[in-house]
Design an enzyme around this catalytic site. Structure first.
Site, short mmCIF file in Angstrom:
data_model
loop_
_atom_site.label_atom_id
_atom_site.label_comp_id
_atom_site.label_asym_id
_atom_site.label_seq_id
_atom_site.Cartn_x
_atom_site.Cartn_y
_atom_site.Cartn_z
N TYR A 28 40.72 34.85 43.20
CA TYR A 28 39.17 35.22 43.49
C TYR A 28 38.24 34.66 42.37
O TYR A 28 37.33 34.26 42.82
CB TYR A 28 39.12 36.73 43.84
CG TYR A 28 37.79 37.47 43.95
CD1 TYR A 28 37.34 37.42 45.20
CD2 TYR A 28 37.01 37.93 42.79
CE1 TYR A 28 35.90 38.00 45.48
CE2 TYR A 28 35.77 38.52 43.11
CZ TYR A 28 35.05 38.70 44.44
OH TYR A 28 34.15 39.00 44.62
N SER A 46 29.52 36.43 41.81
CA SER A 46 30.19 37.61 41.09
C SER A 46 30.30 37.78 39.70
O SER A 46 30.06 36.68 39.07
CB SER A 46 31.79 37.94 41.98
OG SER A 46 32.29 38.93 40.95
#
Ligand code: ZN
Length: 688
Positions: free
Chosen positions: A578, A565
């Site tokens: 996250y 990501s």
């Protein structure tokens, strides 16, 4: 043993044109593989057609090269001017090239498929309808030592025996001349090859084919009755659980060994007939005599690889596999050198069929479909060897005869009719979280490039839907859905086992399954934290570990792609859990790149950002949470993300899949430990 029966139904045939009757009859023949192999056999009808100037023309409709009788349509038949073709029977010699060239001048209309390589056989037999098939029971007669005597005893004057001649002009002339000279004849048995039958009507021709096969079946059954045709059982089949266990250990080793020149997919067969055959005393000796018929040979090669095993010591078996494959390849090379005519290139020397007592059969092929064709043809071969051995003794094609067919330019031409090979041909990809979003787009993209895809997802129904969609587009056996929660060690191990049992091994693994959560640190519970780490970090680890285990056994490298990501590279505000988990994935990738280098395994990351479309992670409140963090309404998120990027674009799953394809393919063969961003340009996440 299952017997051949007539499938003809007058109601279905009523009112059909001669060409449609030919299609109908051909499909009936193809419907039973004991009558006609896949792609094998050919049929014809002689009719009067009208040419482009309105003149009546005697016409031969004959199957085009490379089509399969079971699914044949009108367009797969070539129409030839019979008055032009028939005079060829007067020739003494006619080379294959001359024959092909001559027939090209005989088309009734332009743009027809190339006629079957056995066209002249059909043209020279005067009957209006002709079938040429390769039925098990007939090839049993045709490959038994005293085949000619058996044929005479069984059929009397009704059927002629013609010893083996390679298909082409001479075989057509020999059969045509004999049939013309002897009106009593109703069929011809071609030694080590097959059957030719004919009739005044389509139905009579079909019934003649079926009846002749039935007579041969009965004749063989009488002689096989009460006997152990292949000898006693020497190695009984292992029970299913044990067998699967052994297969899952040895398949990656076998696949690695046969993929030395090019990637192949393996197809496992544990059917009762195969397990019984491989365990019998005489199985190896009979199998190693070679192929029964040209039609089998082109898919199975002249010899299988028979690996002897007592059904007990798995480590001893594993230790021998590479050597067995390598010996097989050396023998193939010697066969090629002994028979080559000029400078034709050698075909892949890897075995197409591998037999192991107690375990069954593995077929190899450029894709799962071709491997299954080889497997199916070996079922035919076992039936043929059984019949011939019941009669007296099975006699195979000689190496010289086999070479003539295997390297026959007209047979090779059929291969050119196949679609060109795609970039990921022969490769197997495992994708986690494949039921939606980036995973689904990746599965589709890799399948488009020829990969076989194994779709893992906690959503079993969703994974199944994606697999079915890919099968519809790319063909049978192209995709497999496996329910898998990547947090569960047992399930991950089992998923890789399923992939290995389905295709023999794995080449590409995409670690993608993910969840997301965005909360300020003070509001992040330990449960939330653990849940993220279980999926994103433990999950990626478990999948990577199983991939490495398979790759270590295969020994032909591999490509692991981690979907990370933007947050793995840049600080994600109010998303510490996250973002730090994503950073852990990225560093795991770098470490594994170092570990994988020695065995040719590459590990790379694709770092997307803000892929909203089709992704499940947006369902669990992530959209609202992110919008809140940025102080905007939830439906303004797409626009917000677009404006945030350097290129002012939104990112879609397909954009990410494109980057995965790059790392999956050999185009990135020299890149490992890298990250490719697919985020429209986010300066904070520029890789440096
Ligand atoms: Zn044939």
């Amino acid at each position: 043993m299952k017997r051949v029966i007539s499938l003809w139904q007058d109601e279905q045939a009523e009112g059909l044109s001669e060409l449609d009757l030919l299609v109908y009859r051909s499909r009936l023949l193809g419907a039973d593989r004991a009558v006609c192999n896949i792609y094998g056999g050919n049929t014809s009808a002689k009719t009067i057609e009208t040419d482009f100037r309105g003149r009546p023309v005697r016409t031969l409709w004959v199957k085009g090269s490379g089509s399969d009788l079971a699914t044949i349509e009108r367009k797969h038949f070539a129409a030839l001017r019979l008055d032009e073709v028939e005079p060829l029977i007067e020739r003494e010699v006619l080379s294959d090239e001359e024959m092909v060239d001559y027939l090209m001048h005989c088309y009734l209309h332009p743009n027809m498929p190339r006629p079957s390589i056995e066209t002249l056989l059909h043209a020279f037999i005067p009957a209006p309808h002709v079938d040429h098939t390769h039925p098990d029971a007939i090839i049993s007669l045709a490959t038994s030592e005293d085949g000619e005597q058996h044929v005479r005893r069984l059929f009397g004057e009704r059927v002629l025996w013609v010893p083996y001649i390679q298909p082409g002009f001479q075989l057509g002339k020999r059969v045509g001349t004999a049939v013309r000279a002897n009106p009593k004849l109703q069929a011809v048995v071609l030694g080590k090859h097959g059957l030719v039958t004919w009739g005044e009507t389509a139905k009579a021709c079909y019934e003649n084919t079926i009846h002749t096969i039935q007579q041969a079946e009965e004749y063989i059954a009488e002689r096989a009755s009460g006997r152990q045709v292949f000898g006693m059982v020497k190695t009984p089949a292992l029970d299913t659980t044990r067998r699967r266990q052994v297969w899952s250990e040895i398949l990656p080793l076998l696949r690695g060994a046969v993929c030395a020149r090019r990637r192949q997919v393996l197809c496992l067969d544990e059917s009762e007939a195969v397990l019984d055959f491989v365990g019998r005393e005489q199985a190896k000796e009979v199998a190693m005599r070679g192929a029964a018929c040209p039609d089998h040979l082109v898919h199975t090669k002249l010899y299988p690889l028979f690996i002897e095993w007592d059904g007990a010591d798995v480590n001893a078996l594993k230790a021998r596999l590479r050597e067995e494959i390598s010996h097989y390849q050396q023998r193939y090379q010697a066969y090629f050198e002994a028979h080559r005519k000029g400078n034709e290139p050698m075909m892949d020397p890897a075995p197409r069929i591998i037999l192991i007592p107690g375990l069954g059969l593995v077929a190899t092929g450029r894709d799962a479909f071709l491997a299954s064709v080889a497997r199916d043809l070996y079922h035919r071969a076992i039936a043929v060897m059984y019949g011939a051995t019941a009669l007296d003794r099975f006699v195979a094609l000689t190496p010289a005869e086999a070479f003539g067919v295997e390297y026959w330019p007209l047979e090779l031409y059929k291969l050119t009719l196949r679609p060109p090979e795609r970039e990921l041909a022969g490769r197997v990809a495992v994708i986690t979280g494949g039921a939606s979003g980036i995973g689904r787009a990746t599965a589709r993209r890799l399948a488009q490039e020829g990969a076989h895809v194994v779709i893992l997802d906690i959503d079993a129904a969703g994974a199944q839907t994606v697999a079915e969609e890919i099968i519809t587009q790319q063909g049978e056996q192209r995709a497999l859905a496996v329910p898998c929660d990547v947090r569960n060690e047992e399930q991950v191990i089992e998923a890789f086992r399923q992939a290995v049992l389905a295709y023999g091994g794995v080449d590409i693994v995409v670690n993608n399954a993910g969840i997301a959560l965005a909360t300020p640190i003070t509001e992040t519970t330990l449960t939330d934290w653990n849940r993220l780490y279980e999926v994103l970090v433990h999950g990626y680890f478990l999948v990577a570990r199983e991939a490495f285990r398979v790759w270590q056994a295969q020994g032909i490298g591999g490509s692991l792609i981690m979907i990370t990501s933007k947050n793995a590279l840049a600080a994600g505000k109010d998303a510490a859990a996250y973002s730090s988990a994503k950073a852990a994935e990225a560093h795991l990738a770098r470490c594994l790149a170092e570990e994988g280098g020695a065995i040719g395994v590459r590990v790379n990351c694709v770092a997307p950002d803000a892929v909203l479309q089709g992704s499940r992670i947006w369902e669990a409140g992530w959209r609202e949470e992110r919008a809140r963090a940025y102080g905007i309404p939830p439906d303004g998120l797409e626009e917000y993300y677009r404006q945030r990027t350097t290129l002012k674009v939104n990112i879609y799953p397909e954009d990410v899949a494109e980057a995965v394809l790059f790392f999956a393919s050999d185009r990135s063969a020299k890149t490992t430990g890298a990250t490719l961003t697919v985020d429209g340009g986010v300066p904070a996440a520029y890789v440096r």
